[in-house]
Design a protein around this motif. Structure first.
Motif, PDB file in Angstrom:
ATOM      1  N   GLU A   1     -24.461  89.104  27.760  1.00 17.24           N
ATOM      2  CA  GLU A   1     -25.222  88.483  26.680  1.00 17.24           C
ATOM      3  C   GLU A   1     -25.896  87.199  27.167  1.00 17.24           C
ATOM      4  O   GLU A   1     -27.037  86.903  26.809  1.00 17.24           O
ATOM      5  CB  GLU A   1     -24.314  88.164  25.486  1.00 17.24           C
ATOM      6  CG  GLU A   1     -23.890  89.380  24.683  1.00 17.24           C
ATOM      7  CD  GLU A   1     -23.078  88.985  23.461  1.00 17.24           C
ATOM      8  OE1 GLU A   1     -21.881  89.309  23.421  1.00 17.24           O
ATOM      9  OE2 GLU A   1     -23.642  88.325  22.577  1.00 17.24           O
TER      10      GLU A   1
ATOM     11  N   LYS B   1     -27.739  90.992  13.413  1.00 16.26           N
ATOM     12  CA  LYS B   1     -26.595  91.587  14.088  1.00 16.26           C
ATOM     13  C   LYS B   1     -25.801  92.457  13.111  1.00 16.26           C
ATOM     14  O   LYS B   1     -25.484  92.029  11.995  1.00 16.26           O
ATOM     15  CB  LYS B   1     -25.699  90.476  14.646  1.00 16.26           C
ATOM     16  CG  LYS B   1     -24.492  90.982  15.433  1.00 16.26           C
ATOM     17  CD  LYS B   1     -23.706  89.816  16.009  1.00 16.26           C
ATOM     18  CE  LYS B   1     -22.491  90.326  16.797  1.00 16.26           C
ATOM     19  NZ  LYS B   1     -21.717  89.197  17.352  1.00 16.26           N
TER      20      LYS B   1
ATOM     21  N   ASP C   1     -26.262  94.459  18.313  1.00 20.83           N
ATOM     22  CA  ASP C   1     -25.137  93.581  18.647  1.00 20.83           C
ATOM     23  C   ASP C   1     -25.519  92.105  18.680  1.00 20.83           C
ATOM     24  O   ASP C   1     -24.734  91.256  19.074  1.00 20.83           O
ATOM     25  CB  ASP C   1     -24.530  94.003  19.991  1.00 20.83           C
ATOM     26  CG  ASP C   1     -25.556  94.032  21.113  1.00 20.83           C
ATOM     27  OD1 ASP C   1     -26.738  93.771  20.816  1.00 20.83           O
ATOM     28  OD2 ASP C   1     -25.177  94.303  22.264  1.00 20.83           O
ATOM     29  N   ARG C   2     -26.743  91.814  18.297  1.00 19.18           N
ATOM     30  CA  ARG C   2     -27.189  90.425  18.250  1.00 19.18           C
ATOM     31  C   ARG C   2     -28.388  90.330  17.311  1.00 19.18           C
ATOM     32  O   ARG C   2     -28.999  91.339  16.965  1.00 19.18           O
ATOM     33  CB  ARG C   2     -27.599  89.937  19.639  1.00 19.18           C
ATOM     34  CG  ARG C   2     -28.726  90.766  20.248  1.00 19.18           C
ATOM     35  CD  ARG C   2     -29.023  90.370  21.678  1.00 19.18           C
ATOM     36  NE  ARG C   2     -30.063  91.215  22.261  1.00 19.18           N
ATOM     37  CZ  ARG C   2     -31.358  90.983  22.165  1.00 19.18           C
ATOM     38  NH1 ARG C   2     -31.774  89.900  21.491  1.00 19.18           N
ATOM     39  NH2 ARG C   2     -32.255  91.785  22.701  1.00 19.18           N
TER      40      ARG C   2
END
Length: 460
Positions: free
Chosen positions: A112, A223, A230-231
């Motif tokens: 990330e 998200k 995932d974000r």
């Protein structure tokens, strides 16, 4: 991603976090400095210019928000990514208002961080390209009529004057024209001549994004909004906030998404996928299409209300075949460019070759001409580009077929009339209806031209 010689500062009160990030990012090629809180980080940015900063928000002595406020102008050329285990969307927004570029929630996976830095690097590259483009536009201003477009024909001069004027307002512009006529160039010119020139110019081809991804690309998502989200991700409308969003090939936009675009134009707000609230955006919309949107509306493929919203200021770019007088000027411009890029010293084009270029129909327009000149520059061994370096169809029939197509029979008088009418019509078209210039091309007097226009019933 090119990360050589990139300086990165990690500001975090947790020693283990600093150690982990230092080990990870040193392997990726960054030069790392560390600071245990905002105060120590502030001292470092006063002494050194960093490319990137990873800054925790919750720290003793001076937290991340205070650091952003105090660092101020020291961060003008630095991309800051904030980190926090206690944050929320509101916290992220507040940080970004203070100058942060992105937000990462703790705990996070190592990829990330790398992804966020890659995205930041791409943003910096875009900023550099925009800066270089602005500088280039300034440097070639003496050779250009509007931004990076060239043309001395009356049609293009009218386009340049209108573009110069419309650039001073936030009016929505719809640029139409065939492929290769320079629709994106005129849009970039309008942006860089406007008050938004220091803000982002984001160009996107509406036909180049898979239909299933269009909504998330334009509006972004939160998200957890769907599997794989995932974000948080900004959409293109938010990326262009404060600047200009150029929607190329807007005619390819699916009808289901057109109503959402209409709302953005009407309300100046977007709602990311998975978000409960809308967000205001300040974006100027420039759109372009090679399609006839009025026909698309009649066929039911394009919303009429969206068409009217986009078509506030229409700009039609003429195809190159309608302005052959611009071809020599464009050729000189491209030869100068390729001389520089290819380290050549081409002086010009032979009259025979120029005649071929002017007679060609140019279905690919200016882009085709540019590619043709580049190929010729590579092929030639001399200083002059000759006819043999240009392999193209002129769009004319062989001589025998040409005469057969013009008239039937054997009368020379009839042939002369047909040929004269054909040439006068062609000259008037080439000069945009300018009779004085047409007489020069035809090598006849002005009174003679007027007489023949009337005799042959030629409509202008």
């Amino acid at each position: 991603m090119d990360i050589l010689n990139k300086d990165l500062l990690i500001i975090d009160d947790e020693e283990n976090m600093r150690h982990m990030l230092t080990a990870l990012l040193t392997k990726s090629g960054y030069r790392i400095d560390e600071a245990a809180d905002g105060s120590e980080g502030l001292e470092k940015v006063r002494q050194k210019q960093y490319d990137f900063i990873l800054c925790d928000l919750k720290m003793p002595n001076m937290d991340g928000m205070a650091f952003l406020r105090e660092a101020g102008t020291y961060l003008d050329a630095t991309t800051v990514i904030v980190m926090s285990a206690y944050g929320s969307i509101d916290t992220a927004i507040d940080a970004m208002k203070q100058g942060a570029y992105d937000y990462i929630s703790k705990p996070f996976k190592s990829d990330e961080v790398c992804l966020a830095l890659k995205k930041a690097e791409e943003r910096e590259k875009l900023k550099r390209e925009n800066f270089q483009l602005r500088e280039r536009l300034k440097s070639i201003e003496a050779h250009c009529n509007f931004a990076n477009m060239i043309g001395k024909s009356s049609a293009m001069q009218a386009i340049f004057r209108l573009s110069e004027k419309v650039a001073q307002y936030d009016t929505t512009v719809l640029v139409t024209g065939e492929s290769g006529t320079g629709k994106e160039l005129i849009a970039r010119g309008i942006h860089f001549k406007s008050d938004r020139s220091q803000e982002p110019f984001i160009a996107v081809n509406c036909g180049g994004i898979p239909e299933t991804l269009l909504e998330s690309e334009f509006f972004g998502y939160r998200k957890g909004a769907f599997t794989g989200a995932d974000r948080n991700k900004k959409g293109l409308f938010e990326e262009a906030d404060g600047g200009t969003l150029f929607l190329d090939e807007i005619g390819e936009l699916p009808r289901a998404l057109q109503v959402k675009f209409l709302r953005v134009l009407q309300e100046n707000e977007v709602r990311p996928i998975g978000a409960s609230k809308t967000r205001k955006v300040n974006v100027r919309i420039l759109a372009a299409t090679s399609k006839n949107l009025e026909a698309e509306v009649q066929e039911g493929r394009f919303r009429q209300d969206l068409f009217y919203r986009l078509n506030v200021m229409p700009l039609r770019l003429p195809p190159l075949r309608e302005r052959p007088e611009d071809i020599p000027l464009l050729c000189r411009h491209f030869i100068r460019r390729f001389n520089e890029n290819l380290k050549e010293n081409i002086e010009g084009i032979s009259p025979e070759a120029m005649s071929i270029l002017i007679r060609h129909k140019w279905p690919g327009n200016v882009r085709e001409l540019e590619n043709m000149i580049e190929r010729a520059v590579i092929l030639t061994d001399g200083a002059i580009l000759s006819a043999e370096h240009f392999s193209l169809e002129t769009g004319h029939l062989p001589e025998e077929d040409l005469f057969e197509s013009l008239f039937e029979g054997y009368s020379l008088k009839a042939a002369q009339k047909i040929l004269e009418k054909n040439l006068i019509t062609k000259a008037l078209s080439a000069t945009g209806g300018n009779r004085t210039k047409a007489t020069q091309l035809l090598e006849i007097s002005h009174p003679s031209l007027l007489t023949k226009i009337k005799a042959y019933d030629i409509s202008l």
